[in-house]
Enzyme design. Structure first.
Site, PDB file in Angstrom:
ATOM      1  CE  LYS A  27      -1.749   1.486   4.228  1.00  0.00           C
ATOM      2  NZ  LYS A  27      -1.501   3.095   4.189  1.00  0.00           N
ATOM      3  CG  ASN A  28       2.507   2.641   3.662  1.00  0.00           C
ATOM      4  OD1 ASN A  28       1.121   2.908   3.207  1.00  0.00           O
ATOM      5  ND2 ASN A  28       2.976   2.409   4.671  1.00  0.00           N
ATOM      6  NE  ARG A  97      -3.404  13.513   8.889  1.00  0.00           N
ATOM      7  CZ  ARG A  97      -3.211  13.715  10.173  1.00  0.00           C
ATOM      8  NH1 ARG A  97      -1.974  13.622  10.447  1.00  0.00           N
ATOM      9  NH2 ARG A  97      -4.087  14.218  10.684  1.00  0.00           N
ATOM     10  CB  CYS A 121      -1.757  19.218  12.110  1.00  0.00           C
ATOM     11  SG  CYS A 121      -2.008  18.159  13.115  1.00  0.00           S
ATOM     12  NE  ARG A 126       3.790  15.769  15.136  1.00  0.00           N
ATOM     13  CZ  ARG A 126       3.474  14.591  15.745  1.00  0.00           C
ATOM     14  NH1 ARG A 126       3.088  14.811  17.070  1.00  0.00           N
ATOM     15  NH2 ARG A 126       4.059  13.540  15.268  1.00  0.00           N
ATOM     16  N   PRO A 127       1.200  18.355  10.444  1.00  0.00           N
ATOM     17  CG  PRO A 127      -0.043  16.686   9.675  1.00  0.00           C
ATOM     18  CD  PRO A 127      -0.040  18.285   9.937  1.00  0.00           C
ATOM     19  CG  ASP A 129       6.433  20.627  10.057  1.00  0.00           C
ATOM     20  OD1 ASP A 129       5.836  19.577  10.025  1.00  0.00           O
ATOM     21  OD2 ASP A 129       6.978  21.067  11.049  1.00  0.00           O
ATOM     22  CG  ASP A 309       2.485   1.630   9.781  1.00  0.00           C
ATOM     23  OD1 ASP A 309       2.502   2.618  10.615  1.00  0.00           O
ATOM     24  OD2 ASP A 309       2.518   2.115   8.438  1.00  0.00           O
ATOM     25  CB  VAL A 331       7.364   6.851  14.761  1.00  0.00           C
ATOM     26  CG1 VAL A 331       6.903   7.582  13.288  1.00  0.00           C
ATOM     27  CG2 VAL A 331       8.646   5.788  14.518  1.00  0.00           C
ATOM     28  NE  ARG A 401      -6.913   4.551   5.935  1.00  0.00           N
ATOM     29  CZ  ARG A 401      -6.148   5.257   6.610  1.00  0.00           C
ATOM     30  NH1 ARG A 401      -6.399   5.449   7.728  1.00  0.00           N
ATOM     31  NH2 ARG A 401      -5.010   5.660   6.262  1.00  0.00           N
TER      32      ARG A 401
HETATM   33  C1  UD1 Z   1       3.994   6.830   6.482  1.00  0.00           C
HETATM   34  C2  UD1 Z   1       3.093   5.648   6.357  1.00  0.00           C
HETATM   35  C3  UD1 Z   1       2.594   5.402   7.924  1.00  0.00           C
HETATM   36  C4  UD1 Z   1       3.703   5.225   8.915  1.00  0.00           C
HETATM   37  C5  UD1 Z   1       4.662   6.451   8.780  1.00  0.00           C
HETATM   38  C6  UD1 Z   1       5.930   6.110   9.699  1.00  0.00           C
HETATM   39  C7  UD1 Z   1       2.293   6.072   4.355  1.00  0.00           C
HETATM   40  C8  UD1 Z   1       0.930   6.224   3.199  1.00  0.00           C
HETATM   41  N1  UD1 Z   1       2.016   6.045   5.550  1.00  0.00           N
HETATM   42  O1  UD1 Z   1       3.333   8.049   6.925  1.00  0.00           O
HETATM   43  O2  UD1 Z   1       1.816   4.283   7.691  1.00  0.00           O
HETATM   44  O3  UD1 Z   1       3.219   5.266  10.185  1.00  0.00           O
HETATM   45  O4  UD1 Z   1       5.164   6.798   7.540  1.00  0.00           O
HETATM   46  O5  UD1 Z   1       6.582   5.016   9.118  1.00  0.00           O
HETATM   47  O6  UD1 Z   1       3.247   5.612   3.798  1.00  0.00           O
HETATM   48  N2  UD1 Z   1       5.993  14.773  10.737  1.00  0.00           N
HETATM   49  C9  UD1 Z   1       6.104  16.006  11.144  1.00  0.00           C
HETATM   50  N3  UD1 Z   1       6.182  17.041  10.025  1.00  0.00           N
HETATM   51  C10 UD1 Z   1       6.037  16.701   8.687  1.00  0.00           C
HETATM   52  C11 UD1 Z   1       5.941  15.075   8.450  1.00  0.00           C
HETATM   53  C12 UD1 Z   1       6.022  14.332   9.563  1.00  0.00           C
HETATM   54  O7  UD1 Z   1       6.216  16.514  12.196  1.00  0.00           O
HETATM   55  O8  UD1 Z   1       5.969  17.435   7.916  1.00  0.00           O
HETATM   56  C13 UD1 Z   1       6.007  13.796  11.757  1.00  0.00           C
HETATM   57  C14 UD1 Z   1       4.908  12.968  12.141  1.00  0.00           C
HETATM   58  O9  UD1 Z   1       3.792  13.666  12.725  1.00  0.00           O
HETATM   59  C15 UD1 Z   1       5.210  11.788  12.742  1.00  0.00           C
HETATM   60  C16 UD1 Z   1       6.536  11.634  11.935  1.00  0.00           C
HETATM   61  O10 UD1 Z   1       7.011  12.792  11.724  1.00  0.00           O
HETATM   62  O11 UD1 Z   1       5.454  12.065  14.198  1.00  0.00           O
HETATM   63  C17 UD1 Z   1       6.701  10.420  10.888  1.00  0.00           C
HETATM   64  O12 UD1 Z   1       5.777  10.757   9.834  1.00  0.00           O
HETATM   65  P1  UD1 Z   1       5.936  10.391   8.368  1.00  0.00           P
HETATM   66  O13 UD1 Z   1       7.125   9.638   8.343  1.00  0.00           O
HETATM   67  O14 UD1 Z   1       5.871  11.524   7.687  1.00  0.00           O
HETATM   68  O15 UD1 Z   1       4.702   9.641   8.240  1.00  0.00           O
HETATM   69  P2  UD1 Z   1       3.814   9.628   6.971  1.00  0.00           P
HETATM   70  O16 UD1 Z   1       4.650   9.582   5.781  1.00  0.00           O
HETATM   71  O17 UD1 Z   1       2.515  10.535   7.151  1.00  0.00           O
END
Ligand code: UD1
Length: 427
Positions: A27-28, A97, A121, A126-127, A129, A309, A331, A401
């Protein structure tokens, strides 16, 4: 008064799972790769795409932008030559998202993207930025208007982007944008997840110049134009991990096929430490759990650490271990929503901040629980497989999902799990 129908899984626990299960495509990996098709004006043939609610949402996002999508079984053909709209509506963004993945590609190819802000947010924290900061470094201007991020650029420029945290989403967005930027981009502290590596494979196959994916530093040399290509998605790491835990929690013996063993290593080492026997052969894993499980200390981390996950699933497993386990979630800030539901099943778990202490070995007894999110829902289904009596897991739209035919696959392994059909409308 008619009762409101709530989709659920009903599980009669206590069956040992045995047999073979095939893992679907990731999926990811599928979500960013579908979005990356916006970078070229050709036809893209994507294979091994799982049939999931999130994939359907990304297809709708692309169609809203003007892409044509044909789907047959696990093959998806995406033609983005007719893209004529640059706005992703709130209604779709709110459902998933990962819709933000269209931002980088739209900016790179058309210089414009208007994407609803993910709910809840404020930008600047977050999330998203990191996504925004990376794209701004490449020359993107952004305005926030009525809940939308309106972004524009006059041609992207390569940049040296340092991520504060190896965010999967920000790495993917900046990486996709950089493929058509002028000059070189370097992403430091990049996410190393298998789906980032798969995205880079796809980008290379459409003509992008990318190296270093799967390490902390990714180099991209922008090119003028990209073309369509064919691509097979990698196997889903988390689906495979979930079936491995399903085998272990039921003291079963299951062969998980079409898995990527290298990607699963961070999960396998922990299960072996707990006393689960795992035999690897090619892309198959035979998982057998006959002994009492040992407790573990698990810390979730970006890849190649233990994946967040898989945290709810390993927590469900550790309720069956002989002793006290410690889980640390590093995380996500609030990823213990399944704990309250496990407590209702009789688990002994205490949380303090990002640490959970799981006292294993007590009884799990089935009851009615709610799936608070996708992986939490999977963890509750696993707990139900090991519990006495019947567990009913509601809100399983979350589970849809990320797991294709979850109940069907578990039934084929001998689980007693049903998904009651909605009542037929009265004539
Ligand atoms: C992806 C996965 C999700 C998984 C996560 C971490 C997909 C579709 N989803 O989510 O299942 O749990 O990776 O392995 O692939 N953060 C910020 N600012 C940002 C971006 C992230 O603060 O701009 C923080 C998030 O709040 C979180 C951490 O960074 O605490 C990790 O987020 P991120 O790796 O970006 O997760 P996703 O890509 O949303």
């Amino acid at each position: 008064m008619t009762e409101l129908f709530k989709p659920c899984y009903r599980i009669q626990g206590g069956r040992r799972l045995t047999g073979l299960v095939d893992v679907n495509g990731s999926k990811n990996a599928s979500l960013p790769i579908m979005a990356a098709c916006l970078l070229n004006a050709g036809e893209n043939v994507l294979r091994n795409v799982p049939d999931l609610a999130d994939v359907a949402i990304m297809a709708r996002v692309l169609e809203t932008l003007g892409a044509k999508i044909k789907r047959e079984d696990h093959t998806m053909i995406i033609d983005t030559s007719g893209v004529n709209n640059f706005e992703t509506p709130f209604e779709l963004m709110n459902q998933m998202r990962a819709s933000i993945y269209v931002m980088g590609p739209l900016l790179a190819r058309y210089g414009r993207a208007k994407v609803a802000m993910p709910g809840g947010c404020a930008i600047g924290s977050r999330p998203v930025d990191y996504h925004i900061r990376g794209l701004q470094q490449m020359g993107v201007d952004m305005e926030i208007e009525q809940g939308y991020m309106d972004t524009r650029c006059k041609g992207l420029k390569g940049a040296h982007v340092f991520l504060d945290f190896p965010s999967v989403g920000a790495t993917a967005n900046v990486l996709m944008a950089a493929t058509l930027a002028q000059g070189a981009t370097i992403i430091e502290n990049a996410a190393e997840e298998p789906h980032i590596v798969d995205l880079a494979w796809f980008l290379r196959s459409i003509g992008a110049r990318v190296r270093g994916a799967g390490t902390k530093t990714i180099h991209i040399e922008g090119v003028g134009k990209l073309h369509g290509a064919e691509h097979d998605m990698i196997p889903d790491q988390i689906e495979a991990g979930t079936f491995i835990v399903a085998a272990a929690i039921t003291q079963g013996s299951v062969t998980v096929r079409r898995a990527c063993i290298r990607d699963l290593k961070p999960i396998l080492v922990k299960l072996e430490e707990a006393g689960v026997t795992i035999k690897e052969s090619g892309n198959e894993l035979k998982v057998t759990a006959r002994r009492k499980l040992k407790p573990l200390t698990v810390t979730t981390l970006p890849h190649p650490g233990f994946p967040t996950d898989m945290q709810p699933q390993i927590m469900a497993l550790l309720t069956r271990a002989d002793g006290v386990s410690i889980i640390r979630e590093t995380v996500w800030e609030n990823r213990y929503t399944h704990v309250a539901e496990l407590l209702r099943m009789g688990a002994d778990i205490k949380t303090q901040g990002n640490t959970a202490i799981v006292v294993g070995g007590g009884k799990l007894v089935g009851c009615e629980v709610n799936a608070p999110d996708l992986r939490a829902g999977a963890g509750l289904v696993l707990a139900g497989l090991a519990a006495q009596d019947t567990t009913t897991v509601y809100d399983i739209e979350h589970v849809d999902r990320g797991y294709e035919a979850f109940d069907k696959k578990l039934r084929a392994l001998g689980a007693e799990i049903t998904r009651p059909a909605p009542p037929k409308d009265k004539p």
